[in-house]
Structures are given as structure tokens and as C-alpha cells.
Design a protein around this motif. Structure first.
Motif, PDB file in Angstrom:
ATOM      1  N   PHE A  93      29.793 -39.494   5.954  1.00 18.22           N
ATOM      2  CA  PHE A  93      28.969 -40.080   4.898  1.00 18.22           C
ATOM      3  C   PHE A  93      27.691 -40.610   5.543  1.00 18.22           C
ATOM      4  CE2 PHE A  93      33.265 -40.154   3.400  1.00 18.22           C
ATOM      5  CZ  PHE A  93      33.191 -39.952   2.025  1.00 18.22           C
ATOM      6  N   PRO A  94      26.528 -40.020   5.249  1.00 15.00           N
ATOM      7  CA  PRO A  94      25.277 -40.486   5.867  1.00 15.00           C
ATOM      8  C   PRO A  94      25.050 -41.968   5.606  1.00 15.00           C
ATOM      9  CG  PRO A  94      24.948 -38.385   4.759  1.00 15.00           C
ATOM     10  CD  PRO A  94      26.316 -38.857   4.375  1.00 15.00           C
ATOM     11  N   ARG A  95      24.697 -42.706   6.633  1.00 15.84           N
ATOM     12  CA  ARG A  95      24.517 -44.158   6.526  1.00 15.84           C
ATOM     13  C   ARG A  95      23.384 -44.522   5.581  1.00 15.84           C
ATOM     14  NH1 ARG A  95      20.814 -46.774  11.038  1.00 15.84           N
ATOM     15  NH2 ARG A  95      19.740 -47.339   9.135  1.00 15.84           N
ATOM     16  N   ASP A  96      22.421 -43.598   5.391  1.00 10.31           N
ATOM     17  CA  ASP A  96      21.256 -43.869   4.545  1.00 10.31           C
ATOM     18  C   ASP A  96      21.489 -43.494   3.081  1.00 10.31           C
ATOM     19  OD1 ASP A  96      19.866 -44.705   6.810  1.00 10.31           O
ATOM     20  OD2 ASP A  96      19.091 -42.708   7.230  1.00 10.31           O
ATOM     21  N   SER A  97      22.736 -43.163   2.704  1.00  6.54           N
ATOM     22  CA  SER A  97      23.020 -42.746   1.326  1.00  6.54           C
ATOM     23  C   SER A  97      22.931 -43.939   0.376  1.00  6.54           C
ATOM     24  CB  SER A  97      24.426 -42.139   1.228  1.00  6.54           C
ATOM     25  OG  SER A  97      24.572 -41.033   2.087  1.00  6.54           O
ATOM     26  N   MET A  98      22.209 -43.770  -0.718  1.00  3.03           N
ATOM     27  CA  MET A  98      22.143 -44.793  -1.761  1.00  3.03           C
ATOM     28  C   MET A  98      23.267 -44.529  -2.759  1.00  3.03           C
ATOM     29  SD  MET A  98      19.716 -46.764  -0.851  1.00  3.03           S
ATOM     30  CE  MET A  98      19.495 -47.754  -2.335  1.00  3.03           C
ATOM     31  N   VAL A  99      24.175 -45.519  -2.896  1.00  8.37           N
ATOM     32  CA  VAL A  99      25.353 -45.342  -3.741  1.00  8.37           C
ATOM     33  C   VAL A  99      25.619 -46.626  -4.521  1.00  8.37           C
ATOM     34  CG1 VAL A  99      26.395 -43.708  -2.110  1.00  8.37           C
ATOM     35  CG2 VAL A  99      26.969 -46.146  -1.964  1.00  8.37           C
ATOM     36  N   GLN A 100      26.497 -46.518  -5.520  1.00  2.98           N
ATOM     37  CA  GLN A 100      26.946 -47.694  -6.257  1.00  2.98           C
ATOM     38  C   GLN A 100      28.078 -48.359  -5.472  1.00  2.98           C
ATOM     39  OE1 GLN A 100      25.921 -49.264  -8.985  1.00  2.98           O
ATOM     40  NE2 GLN A 100      24.232 -47.845  -9.423  1.00  2.98           N
ATOM     41  N   ILE A 101      27.845 -49.578  -5.034  1.00  5.47           N
ATOM     42  CA  ILE A 101      28.859 -50.331  -4.305  1.00  5.47           C
ATOM     43  C   ILE A 101      29.529 -51.298  -5.277  1.00  5.47           C
ATOM     44  CG2 ILE A 101      29.231 -52.036  -2.475  1.00  5.47           C
ATOM     45  CD1 ILE A 101      27.070 -50.649  -0.888  1.00  5.47           C
ATOM     46  N   PRO A 102      30.863 -51.295  -5.353  1.00  4.62           N
ATOM     47  CA  PRO A 102      31.549 -52.187  -6.296  1.00  4.62           C
ATOM     48  C   PRO A 102      31.497 -53.638  -5.823  1.00  4.62           C
ATOM     49  CG  PRO A 102      33.150 -51.042  -4.941  1.00  4.62           C
ATOM     50  CD  PRO A 102      31.807 -50.461  -4.579  1.00  4.62           C
ATOM     51  N   GLU A 103      31.860 -54.535  -6.700  1.00  2.00           N
ATOM     52  CA  GLU A 103      31.958 -55.948  -6.319  1.00  2.00           C
ATOM     53  C   GLU A 103      33.008 -56.096  -5.226  1.00  2.00           C
ATOM     54  OE1 GLU A 103      33.966 -59.447  -8.647  1.00  2.00           O
ATOM     55  OE2 GLU A 103      31.898 -59.180  -9.413  1.00  2.00           O
ATOM     56  N   CYS A 104      32.654 -56.821  -4.154  1.00  2.00           N
ATOM     57  CA  CYS A 104      33.553 -56.978  -3.008  1.00  2.00           C
ATOM     58  C   CYS A 104      33.532 -58.419  -2.531  1.00  2.00           C
ATOM     59  CB  CYS A 104      33.099 -56.108  -1.825  1.00  2.00           C
ATOM     60  SG  CYS A 104      33.140 -54.331  -2.068  1.00  2.00           S
ATOM     61  N   GLU A 105      34.496 -58.734  -1.692  1.00  2.00           N
ATOM     62  CA  GLU A 105      34.454 -60.017  -1.000  1.00  2.00           C
ATOM     63  C   GLU A 105      33.637 -59.850   0.268  1.00  2.00           C
ATOM     64  OE1 GLU A 105      37.533 -62.790   1.508  1.00  2.00           O
ATOM     65  OE2 GLU A 105      38.192 -62.107  -0.473  1.00  2.00           O
ATOM     66  N   GLY A 114      28.209 -56.174  -7.153  1.00  2.00           N
ATOM     67  CA  GLY A 114      28.093 -54.725  -7.065  1.00  2.00           C
ATOM     68  C   GLY A 114      26.702 -54.256  -7.447  1.00  2.00           C
ATOM     69  N   GLY A 115      26.357 -53.026  -7.026  1.00  2.00           N
ATOM     70  CA  GLY A 115      25.056 -52.480  -7.372  1.00  2.00           C
ATOM     71  C   GLY A 115      24.665 -51.326  -6.491  1.00  2.00           C
ATOM     72  N   LEU A 116      23.485 -50.789  -6.712  1.00  2.00           N
ATOM     73  CA  LEU A 116      22.979 -49.643  -5.962  1.00  2.00           C
ATOM     74  C   LEU A 116      22.415 -50.113  -4.623  1.00  2.00           C
ATOM     75  CD1 LEU A 116      22.342 -46.561  -6.053  1.00  2.00           C
ATOM     76  CD2 LEU A 116      20.094 -47.182  -6.966  1.00  2.00           C
ATOM     77  N   ARG A 117      23.079 -49.712  -3.538  1.00  2.00           N
ATOM     78  CA  ARG A 117      22.627 -50.109  -2.199  1.00  2.00           C
ATOM     79  C   ARG A 117      22.948 -48.990  -1.204  1.00  2.00           C
ATOM     80  NH1 ARG A 117      25.165 -54.844  -3.820  1.00  2.00           N
ATOM     81  NH2 ARG A 117      26.838 -54.775  -2.274  1.00  2.00           N
ATOM     82  N   GLN A 118      22.451 -49.152   0.017  1.00  2.00           N
ATOM     83  CA  GLN A 118      22.732 -48.188   1.068  1.00  2.00           C
ATOM     84  C   GLN A 118      24.215 -48.299   1.440  1.00  2.00           C
ATOM     85  OE1 GLN A 118      19.429 -47.478   3.836  1.00  2.00           O
ATOM     86  NE2 GLN A 118      20.918 -47.774   5.486  1.00  2.00           N
ATOM     87  N   ILE A 119      24.868 -47.165   1.660  1.00  2.00           N
ATOM     88  CA  ILE A 119      26.323 -47.138   1.805  1.00  2.00           C
ATOM     89  C   ILE A 119      26.818 -47.982   2.971  1.00  2.00           C
ATOM     90  CG2 ILE A 119      26.427 -45.048   3.241  1.00  2.00           C
ATOM     91  CD1 ILE A 119      28.893 -44.218   1.548  1.00  2.00           C
ATOM     92  N   ASN A 120      26.057 -48.047   4.076  1.00  2.00           N
ATOM     93  CA  ASN A 120      26.564 -48.814   5.212  1.00  2.00           C
ATOM     94  C   ASN A 120      26.476 -50.319   4.992  1.00  2.00           C
ATOM     95  OD1 ASN A 120      23.774 -48.897   5.468  1.00  2.00           O
ATOM     96  ND2 ASN A 120      23.791 -48.735   7.700  1.00  2.00           N
ATOM     97  N   SER A 121      25.790 -50.756   3.925  1.00  2.00           N
ATOM     98  CA  SER A 121      25.758 -52.190   3.631  1.00  2.00           C
ATOM     99  C   SER A 121      27.135 -52.684   3.191  1.00  2.00           C
ATOM    100  CB  SER A 121      24.711 -52.501   2.555  1.00  2.00           C
ATOM    101  OG  SER A 121      25.117 -52.026   1.289  1.00  2.00           O
TER     102      SER A 121
END
Length: 471
Positions: A93-105, A114-121
């Protein structure tokens, strides 16, 4: 490195269990805590591999100014081993991919919106559990275990196996990655190997996608050396590797020694040849060309293929000969029902015909406990290969084709329940007839979903030119 550790533990199954249990007590563990709402378990084994850039302890030399600043990752890979353990796919999974990240601790215990952020965040801000939650929400693939590898640990593993050969098209002088080498082939040790897989702008086209391909090629070479280089039969080297591996990684609390040995037992027949590497298909992110987003529908189709346990195959290397492959369209199959369940032969025949096999007859046989695949004695030369083509489509289990007298039972010409015929007009078929007898243990026909054509030339396997990822 998760796949490498798993393969090496095959040796531990054969002896020295008490010693390995003692060794395993030093392993760092962390629980998987992502909630109850997760994708279904399909019988596949999915292991998340992340590379940590923590600068703590022995890693301080890679950035002493960031000691205490936590950890980030540039490497996110998912190792998928099929339910019948006959192939493995390493998905990057490319680290620079912009994806929807779910709510997390978050790492500090606070809730991350949650929201649209870079996958490695997901890893940078929320750690391994947020990463697992994100990947499961994106792929609908359940992650069973994780392995986290740090810089110092990676070096120790490469040193323990005696280095890996790499190929450089030009001289490299990357002080940040600590890689200084001339052009040509080199056997790199741990420090150089780490620089080789970390460097981004000194090799390839400078993109993260180019670096990923280089990492995949490197890992296939690591696995090839482990499985083919005598490590498993050399107690001293094996011990060095395991000691380095255990110091290198943090794993989930469910991946104890007993579980690792169970996995090792199940993959004993798997070699480097069955490992394929591939990157999730992406396109440039419209708002920032330095980033990417998943290409649709190609990414969605690919994740479906993985969930359905579809082989990911590479395009043949130009100029490299390969063993002749029996295509499904060349195989004539008779399907006989020995389950006692009415209509089973036609159901299976339809599933095989949909995948391209030429089904000629369906019928019934005396009830049998086991499924079998047969070819006539006169077809002893070609029968095994044609039978293997059928065996390869059975879910969770592969039955070796048997030579002998095929069942001469009452059957009838196959007529598809769909509008399309099994054989194409004018199709030339001169190979042996294969007889599939469906027993009460019938495992089913594996689902076949087409791998997008856009991915065929992006697959990395043990035959990939080691120089490819550096050009």
C-alpha cells in the motif's frame, strides 16, 4: 519479514521445541484491539507487515534528533496466504495514498476523528491497531496477525542470512540513506541493505511506487535465499536468523510460538516461487500530484480477487522460456456425482465451464467418501498436467490426479444451464479426458475473478530481474 520467519519456523517443528519456546519468550507483543465489527474469516492467512522508523535504542543513529518522537512507517504490506496454502501474495500500500481513515484511538488514548488522510497517518497517529482498522475498512479483508520490523532488526536479519545480491545501474551516494556503492551487482550486508530499501530519490524514478517495487523484489530474493540457500539445514545459521528475527520484530499477542508452528506446518510446501508481490493500483491524487489515490474499479476488483483467493500471476519475462502450461480451455472434463446429492454434477459442471473448462459429460457414480481426479492409463504422459489443471481449481484442497481405469459409468452429454456452450465451435481438443468424481468431502470450485489487466505487468515474483526496481 513475516513470511521469512514463518518459513524458517518449519525447522522448529522438526525439533528443538523447548529451545525455541525459550527463545520466543524475548519476543515483544502487542494485542490487536479493533472492535468486534470485522470482515469474515475465509480460511486465508493475512499478516500485516509494517516497517517502523522508531529512533529509540539501537535506531538512534538514523535520526537522534527524533528520539522520543514516536514512530512512523514508510512500508505497509499485507501478506495473503491462500486457504489451501498453495500461493502467497505480498500486497503493498503506497504510503502517499489518500484514503478514508475510520475513527480510531490515538497513541495518546484520545479519539482520532475519521476522514480523508494519507494512509500512513493511520500508523503515525494511531499505531498498529488504527492501521489494521483502516486496511480492513478499505479492503474488507480480515487481518489475522501483524509483524512490525524496526531498522536495527532488519539489518540483523540480513546479516544473519549472509547478505543479498542487488543490482545498481549507476553509482549511488545517498548519505541520508547511508548507501554509497558503485554501479553493478553487489552482495549487501544489513546496513547497506537497509539503505537500499529506504532510498527514494537515488534509484528508480524517485517515486514511492518505484521504491515499493524495489522492496518487493528484495524481499522475494530474501525468501529465495532462506528457502533455497541451506538455512533450514544449518543449525548455526538457523539459530542466528531466529535470534535476529526475534530481536527485530513486535508481533500481535495471538502470534505465539504454538500459532507460528501451526502456520509453519501448513505452509511447508510453499516456496519462494509461489510468492508474488503487487502494489494496489493507484492514480495521481487530483489535488496534489505528489500523492496518489486508489484507482477504481481496479483496486476494488483486486481486493475482491484476494478475498476470493484468486492467484495473482505475473506476465512472462521477455526472452525467458517457461514450462508449457495447460490452459483450462484445453481440458476436457467428465463430472460424476458420488455425493448422493441430486443435481450436484450439473452444478459443478456449470462452475467449471464458467472458468473455461470443456465439460463433455455429467453423470452419477456410486457414493464415495473422497473426491478423486482420474485419467486413463494410456494418457500417463499428459494426464497428470491436465489433471492438475482441474485440481488447481478445487477450494481449500488439492487432489493429485490418479492414473488408472476411469469409471465407465452411465453419463450424458453436458448441457450448460446457461445460454453459452462449454466448448467453442471449431475448438481443437486433443489432450486426455479428465474425470472428476465428486465425493462427500467435495471442497467446491474456487471462485475465479479476473485480475485487472492493468496489474499484470506490475507483479513481482522470484523470476523478476533484480535490476528492475532500480532503473
Amino acid at each position: 519479514m513475516s513470511v521469512a520467519l514463518t518459513f524458517v519456523l518449519v525447522a522448529a517443528v522438526l525439533g528443538g521445541y523447548g529451545y525455541y519456546r525459550f527463545l520466543w519468550s524475548d519476543l515483544e507483543v502487542e494485542p490487536i484491539e479493533v472492535g468486534a465489527s470485522r470482515p469474515p474469516d475465509t480460511g486465508a492467512l493475512n499478516v500485516l507487515l509494517v516497517g517502523s522508523d522508531s529512533r529509540e535504542g539501537a535506531n538512534q543513529k538514523y535520526g537522534a534528533t527524533t528520539v522520543g518522537a514516536g514512530e512512523r512507517t514508510d512500508t505497509i504490506m499485507l501478506l495473503h496466504i491462500a486457504p489451501n496454502r498453495d500461493n502467497a501474495t505480498m500486497i503493498s500500500f503506497p504510503r502517499d495514498s489518500m484514503v478514508q481513515i475510520p475513527e480510531c484511538e490515538g497513541r495518546n488514548g484520545a479519539v482520532l476523528t475519521g476522514g480523508l488522510r494519507q494512509i500512513n497517518s493511520a500508523f503515525n497517529d494511531g499505531g498498529i491497531n488504527c492501521t489494521i482498522k483502516t486496511l480492513e475498512s478499505l479492503t474488507n479483508i480480515k487481518i489475522n496477525h501483524f509483524v512490525k520490523v524496526d531498522f536495527a532488526g532488519f539489518k540483523g536479519i540480513i546479516n544473519a542470512i549472509g547478505g543479498i545480491e542487488i543490482c545498481l545501474p549507476k553509482a549511488v551516494n545517498d548519505k541520508q540513506a547511508k548507501l554509497v556503492l558503485g554501479p553493478g551487482k553487489h552482495v549487501v550486508n544489513g546496513e547497506q541493505a537497509l539503505g537500499y530499501v529506504r532510498t527514494r530519490y537515488s534509484l528508480g524514478d524517485g517515486s514511492d511506487l518505484s521504491r515499493i517495487e524495489r522492496q518487493q523484489i528484495f524481499l522475494t530474493q530474501v525468501l529465495k535465499k532462506i528457502t533455497d540457500g541451506g538455512l533450514l539445514t544449518d543449525p548455526a545459521k538457523l539459530n542466528d536468523f531466529l535470534q535476529a528475527g526475534i530481536k527485530a520484530v513486535t508481533v500481535d499477542s495471538g502470534l505465539g510460538l504454538d500459532r507460528m508452528l501451526e502456520i509453519a506446518n501448513s505452509v511447508q510446501g510453499l516456496t519462494a516461487k509461489q510468492l508474488k508481490g503487487i502494489t494496489v493500483p493507484t492514480v495521481p491524487y487530483p489535488e496534489d500530484k505528489a500523492r496518489v489515490q486508489f484507482a477504481e474499479p481496479a483496486a476494488r476488483d483486486f481486493f475482491e480477487a484476494v478475498r476470493n483467493d484468486v492467484e495473482v500471476t505475473a506476465k512472462p519475462t521477455p526472452g525467458k522460456s517457461a514450462a508449457p502450461e495447460v490452459k483450462r480451455e484445453q481440458v476436457r472434463v467428465q463430472v460424476l456425482n458420488a455425493t448422493g446429492e441430486q443435481g450436484k454434477a450439473l452444478q459443478v459442471a456449470d462452475a467449471l465451464a464458467a472458468q473455461g473448462f470443456v465439460v463433455t459429460h455429467v453423470g452419477n457414480a456410486a457414493t464415495a467418501p473422497l473426491t478423486s481426479i482420474r485419467y486413463a492409463k494410456k494418457d500417463a504422459t499428459d494426464g497428470p498436467a491436465y489433471g492438475d489443471a482441474v485440481a488447481g481449481r478445487l477450494s481449500q484442497d488439492k487432489r493429485k490426479p490418479e492414473e488408472g481405469k476411469v469409471k465407465a459409468l452411465t453419463s450424458q452429454p453436458y448441457k450448460s444451464s446457461s445460454a453459452s456452450p462449454s466448448a467453442k465451435p471449431g475448438q481443437k481438443l486433443d489432450g486426455p479426458v479428465i474425470q472428476l468424481v465428486i465425493g462427500r468431502d467435495w471442497p467446491g470450485v474456487r471462485v475465479l475473478t479476473a485480475i485487472p489487466d492493468s496489474l499484470k505487468d506490475k507483479v513481482v515474483d522470484s523470476n523478476t530481474d533484480p535490476c528492475k526496481g532500480t532503473r
